[in-house]
Design an enzyme around this catalytic site. Structure first.
Site, PDB file in Angstrom:
ATOM      1  N   THR A 155       0.813  -1.226   0.000  1.00  0.00           N
ATOM      2  CA  THR A 155       0.000   0.000   0.000  1.00  0.00           C
ATOM      3  C   THR A 155       0.835   1.259   0.000  1.00  0.00           C
ATOM      4  O   THR A 155       0.475   2.258  -0.634  1.00  0.00           O
ATOM      5  CB  THR A 155      -0.910   0.008   1.257  1.00  0.00           C
ATOM      6  OG1 THR A 155      -1.755  -1.122   1.191  1.00  0.00           O
ATOM      7  CG2 THR A 155      -1.752   1.255   1.343  1.00  0.00           C
ATOM      8  N   SER A 193       0.184  -9.861  -0.700  1.00  0.00           N
ATOM      9  CA  SER A 193      -0.537 -11.142  -0.630  1.00  0.00           C
ATOM     10  C   SER A 193      -0.053 -12.097  -1.722  1.00  0.00           C
ATOM     11  O   SER A 193      -0.396 -13.282  -1.698  1.00  0.00           O
ATOM     12  CB  SER A 193      -2.054 -10.941  -0.662  1.00  0.00           C
ATOM     13  OG  SER A 193      -2.390  -9.892  -1.510  1.00  0.00           O
ATOM     14  N   ASP A 207       0.124  -7.127   4.579  1.00  0.00           N
ATOM     15  CA  ASP A 207      -0.610  -8.396   4.699  1.00  0.00           C
ATOM     16  C   ASP A 207       0.285  -9.584   5.055  1.00  0.00           C
ATOM     17  O   ASP A 207      -0.081 -10.417   5.884  1.00  0.00           O
ATOM     18  CB  ASP A 207      -1.372  -8.706   3.403  1.00  0.00           C
ATOM     19  CG  ASP A 207      -2.556  -7.763   3.215  1.00  0.00           C
ATOM     20  OD1 ASP A 207      -2.909  -7.052   4.172  1.00  0.00           O
ATOM     21  OD2 ASP A 207      -3.135  -7.748   2.110  1.00  0.00           O
ATOM     22  N   THR A 217       3.043 -10.098  14.387  1.00  0.00           N
ATOM     23  CA  THR A 217       1.832 -10.550  13.708  1.00  0.00           C
ATOM     24  C   THR A 217       1.035  -9.321  13.306  1.00  0.00           C
ATOM     25  O   THR A 217       0.978  -8.353  14.072  1.00  0.00           O
ATOM     26  CB  THR A 217       0.951 -11.363  14.694  1.00  0.00           C
ATOM     27  OG1 THR A 217       1.697 -12.495  15.120  1.00  0.00           O
ATOM     28  CG2 THR A 217      -0.327 -11.845  14.076  1.00  0.00           C
ATOM     29  N   GLN A 231      -3.713 -21.070  19.010  1.00  0.00           N
ATOM     30  CA  GLN A 231      -4.502 -20.105  18.227  1.00  0.00           C
ATOM     31  C   GLN A 231      -4.598 -18.761  18.950  1.00  0.00           C
ATOM     32  O   GLN A 231      -4.977 -17.764  18.348  1.00  0.00           O
ATOM     33  CB  GLN A 231      -5.933 -20.631  18.031  1.00  0.00           C
ATOM     34  CG  GLN A 231      -6.020 -21.844  17.165  1.00  0.00           C
ATOM     35  CD  GLN A 231      -7.444 -22.407  17.100  1.00  0.00           C
ATOM     36  OE1 GLN A 231      -8.401 -21.777  17.537  1.00  0.00           O
ATOM     37  NE2 GLN A 231      -7.574 -23.598  16.565  1.00  0.00           N
ATOM     38  N   CYS A 232      -4.294 -18.756  20.256  1.00  0.00           N
ATOM     39  CA  CYS A 232      -4.398 -17.499  21.011  1.00  0.00           C
ATOM     40  C   CYS A 232      -3.310 -16.541  20.537  1.00  0.00           C
ATOM     41  O   CYS A 232      -2.172 -16.948  20.325  1.00  0.00           O
ATOM     42  CB  CYS A 232      -4.184 -17.739  22.499  1.00  0.00           C
ATOM     43  SG  CYS A 232      -5.413 -18.800  23.230  1.00  0.00           S
TER      44      CYS A 232
END
Ligand code: ASP
Length: 343
Positions: free
Chosen positions: A13, A59, A90, A166, A278-279
């Site tokens: 971007t 991506s 991304d 992340t 997953q946390c």
């Protein structure tokens, strides 16, 4: 000597403009980006730039692109004091993790940044991110050594370890988090470095580039109601070597026979299965609950507090080195580039 910085523009971007027909954002070229940041000329640094022939939306990133970025860094390593990689948000955390593994023996800053709004927009976050990234890439200690000697992501208020980061927001300017590791620096009125968090275990060895990333890996993310057929289909994918198993909470999964048998069977075929939570925050503690313990007994390896981005790129890297299954299992549980905290 003025610090010498190489900016590597991959797309994202930060350098996009709106297509007048579709109104969608598309990558544009680097000259446009420099036109929009005249302030760069005010920095007392020698800044050169390298642009990939075709800037991409991140991506579309893949290991070949990571190899190309690594090669530019490797080819120019002795000529520059620091590197700034402009990249879409991304998949930025994947690229940061992958580069941390691919650039073994890195002793200079590789600072990855981008923005949520294109640099040509009035409210852009790109200008600040870019300028701060260049300042961090140029920062030195009194003895002349670089302040940062690792791959890091700079976004908004923080400099974060790349393989701990992340993307956590699709629209906030503050888009990245490093949930299991403190920021390397705070970007406020001053840039305040966190000496305790910055990487200190430098090797005397020269930079070694590892281009081979083995993509025979997959995520298997658990959810209540997941069927035996789905699990079996994924674990029997042709050529599969490694699985990042995204489990519940502290590393738990259903303690039903078909599930544990499917894991055992895949492991007996030589597949390495790594348990990550997953946390967004915290680590797997596979022996805390019976369900986690059963998976450990089935041969699943603990991924400790690895992010899923670091876990999957690390699997690609270790298999890419040509390691045996047991070497990969061991390698996944130790910190190679500060990506995990083992107990
Ligand atoms: N889709 C864009 C990309 O990752 C998003 C961004 O740069 O923020 O390239």
């Amino acid at each position: 000597m003025r610090p010498r910085i190489l900016m590597i523009y991959t797309g994202g971007t930060i350098g996009m403009i709106e297509n007048p027909d579709t109104r969608a954002l598309e990558p544009f070229d680097f000259d446009h980006l420099l036109d929009n940041v005249p302030k760069l000329k005010m920095l007392d640094f020698d800044i050169d730039s390298y642009q990939f022939e075709k800037p991409i939306d991140s991506s579309a990133m893949n290991p070949e692109h990571w190899g190309a970025i690594s090669k530019v860094i490797g080819d120019n390593y002795d000529r520059y004091d620091g590197f700034v990689v402009l990249h879409g948000t991304d998949t930025m955390a994947y690229t940061a993790s992958a580069l941390s593994f691919m650039l073994e023996g890195l002793d200079k800053p590789v600072i990855i940044t981008g923005s949520q709004l294109p640099i040509g927009e009035v409210r852009t976050d790109g200008e600040e991110n870019l300028i701060a990234a260049i300042q961090v890439a140029a920062a030195r200690n009194r003895d002349g050594s670089p302040k940062v000697r690792e791959v890091a992501i700079l976004f908004q208020n923080y400099l974060l370890r790349g393989n701990r980061s992340t993307k956590h927001s699709a629209d906030d300017f503050d888009a990245f988090k490093s949930n299991n590791y403190p920021p390397l620096a705070n970007i406020g009125l001053d840039i305040t470095y966190n000496r305790d968090a910055l990487r200190k275990d430098y090797s005397e060895k020269p930079l070694t580039l590892h281009y081979d990333m083995d993509t025979s890996v997959v995520y298997l993310e658990l959810f209540p109601g997941m069927t035996k057929e789905t699990v079996s289909h994924i674990l029997n994918a042709p050529g599969l070597k490694g699985v990042v198993l995204k489990t519940f909470g502290a590393g738990n999964g259903p303690n039903v026979d078909w599930f544990l048998d499917a894991l055992k069977e895949a492991i007996s075929r030589g597949i390495v299965i790594v348990n990550v939570t997953q946390c967004p925050n915290g680590k797997v503690m596979p022996e805390r609950y019976q369900t986690g313990l059963e998976m450990t007994r089935a041969g699943v390896v603990s991924g400790h507090d690895l992010t899923s981005e670091a876990a999957i790129t690390k699997l690609m890297y270790l298999f890419g080195l040509g390691m045996s299954r047991d070497q990969v299992r061991r390698g996944m549980q130790v910190s190679l580039r500060g990506e995990l905290t083992s107990d």
